[in-house]
Design a protein around this motif. Structure first.
Motif, mmCIF file in Angstrom:
data_model
loop_
_atom_site.group_PDB
_atom_site.id
_atom_site.type_symbol
_atom_site.label_atom_id
_atom_site.label_comp_id
_atom_site.label_asym_id
_atom_site.label_seq_id
_atom_site.Cartn_x
_atom_site.Cartn_y
_atom_site.Cartn_z
ATOM 1 N N PRO A 66 0.711 -1.429 -0.014
ATOM 2 C CA PRO A 66 0.281 0.408 0.251
ATOM 3 C C PRO A 66 0.635 1.137 0.233
ATOM 4 O O PRO A 66 0.684 2.257 -0.712
ATOM 5 N N VAL A 67 2.077 0.809 0.605
ATOM 6 C CA VAL A 67 2.603 2.337 0.702
ATOM 7 C C VAL A 67 3.814 2.855 0.158
ATOM 8 O O VAL A 67 4.847 2.011 -0.211
ATOM 9 N N VAL A 68 4.282 3.723 -0.635
ATOM 10 C CA VAL A 68 5.324 4.542 -1.302
ATOM 11 C C VAL A 68 5.740 5.493 -1.117
ATOM 12 O O VAL A 68 5.324 5.932 -0.196
ATOM 13 N N ARG A 78 5.539 10.096 2.007
ATOM 14 C CA ARG A 78 5.131 9.033 1.234
ATOM 15 C C ARG A 78 3.509 8.887 1.267
ATOM 16 O O ARG A 78 3.086 9.388 1.345
ATOM 17 N N TRP A 79 2.671 7.780 0.284
ATOM 18 C CA TRP A 79 1.894 8.153 -0.219
ATOM 19 C C TRP A 79 0.812 6.445 0.409
ATOM 20 O O TRP A 79 1.564 5.252 -0.500
ATOM 21 N N PHE A 81 -1.819 3.967 -1.045
ATOM 22 C CA PHE A 81 -2.285 3.993 -2.122
ATOM 23 C C PHE A 81 -4.046 3.199 -1.789
ATOM 24 O O PHE A 81 -5.066 3.613 -2.398
ATOM 25 N N VAL A 82 -4.626 2.820 -1.210
ATOM 26 C CA VAL A 82 -5.322 2.148 -0.105
ATOM 27 C C VAL A 82 -6.079 3.554 1.115
ATOM 28 O O VAL A 82 -7.031 3.739 -0.204
ATOM 29 N N ASP A 83 -5.224 4.285 1.091
ATOM 30 C CA ASP A 83 -6.138 5.539 2.182
ATOM 31 C C ASP A 83 -6.911 7.152 0.251
ATOM 32 O O ASP A 83 -6.394 7.724 0.700
ATOM 33 N N GLU A 84 -5.679 6.607 -0.188
ATOM 34 C CA GLU A 84 -4.991 8.185 -1.170
ATOM 35 C C GLU A 84 -5.346 9.114 -0.133
ATOM 36 O O GLU A 84 -5.547 10.839 -0.412
ATOM 37 N N LEU A 85 -3.560 9.018 0.370
ATOM 38 C CA LEU A 85 -3.023 9.894 1.248
ATOM 39 C C LEU A 85 -1.826 10.345 1.292
ATOM 40 O O LEU A 85 -0.860 9.261 1.299
ATOM 41 N N ILE A 86 -1.574 10.660 2.333
ATOM 42 C CA ILE A 86 -0.252 11.603 1.928
ATOM 43 C C ILE A 86 0.739 11.473 3.655
ATOM 44 O O ILE A 86 -0.752 11.171 4.414
ATOM 45 N N VAL A 87 0.955 9.927 4.202
ATOM 46 C CA VAL A 87 1.109 10.050 4.838
ATOM 47 C C VAL A 87 2.662 10.056 5.871
ATOM 48 O O VAL A 87 3.560 9.270 6.375
#
Length: 87
Positions: A66-68, A78-79, A81-87
């Motif tokens: 999920p996270v890139v 970081r992004w 994909f599942v939550d469509e959020l910058i994390v």
């Protein structure tokens, strides 16, 4: 404010990039990319959604990682994909 639970499942240290010189698939196919993303689950390097082939998103759909993070010099966001959020 929205939160992302997926970051909790990431390894403590970012994985080594499998192909530090560019997008794995673009290099194999001879296609071009705009920006690069590093999968924080496995180290896959794929091209962003502004790139013609969108290999980072394709990797997420195929592998479920999920996270890139940006693999661009000077960027550390970081992004998810599942939550469509910058994390």
């Amino acid at each position: 404010m929205a939160t992302c639970e997926h970051v909790k499942s990431l390894p403590d240290a970012a994985p080594e990039p499998r192909t530090p010189q560019g997008c794995e698939e673009c290099l194999k196919e001879g296609t071009r990319w705009v920006h690069l993303r590093l999968c924080l689950s496995c180290g896959h390097v794929g091209c962003c959604d502004s790139s013609p082939m969108r290999h980072a998103s394709e990797h997420f759909r195929a592998e479920g990682h999920p996270v890139v993070r940006s693999f661009e010099p000077g960027e550390d966001w970081r992004w998810c994909f599942v939550d469509e959020l910058i994390v």
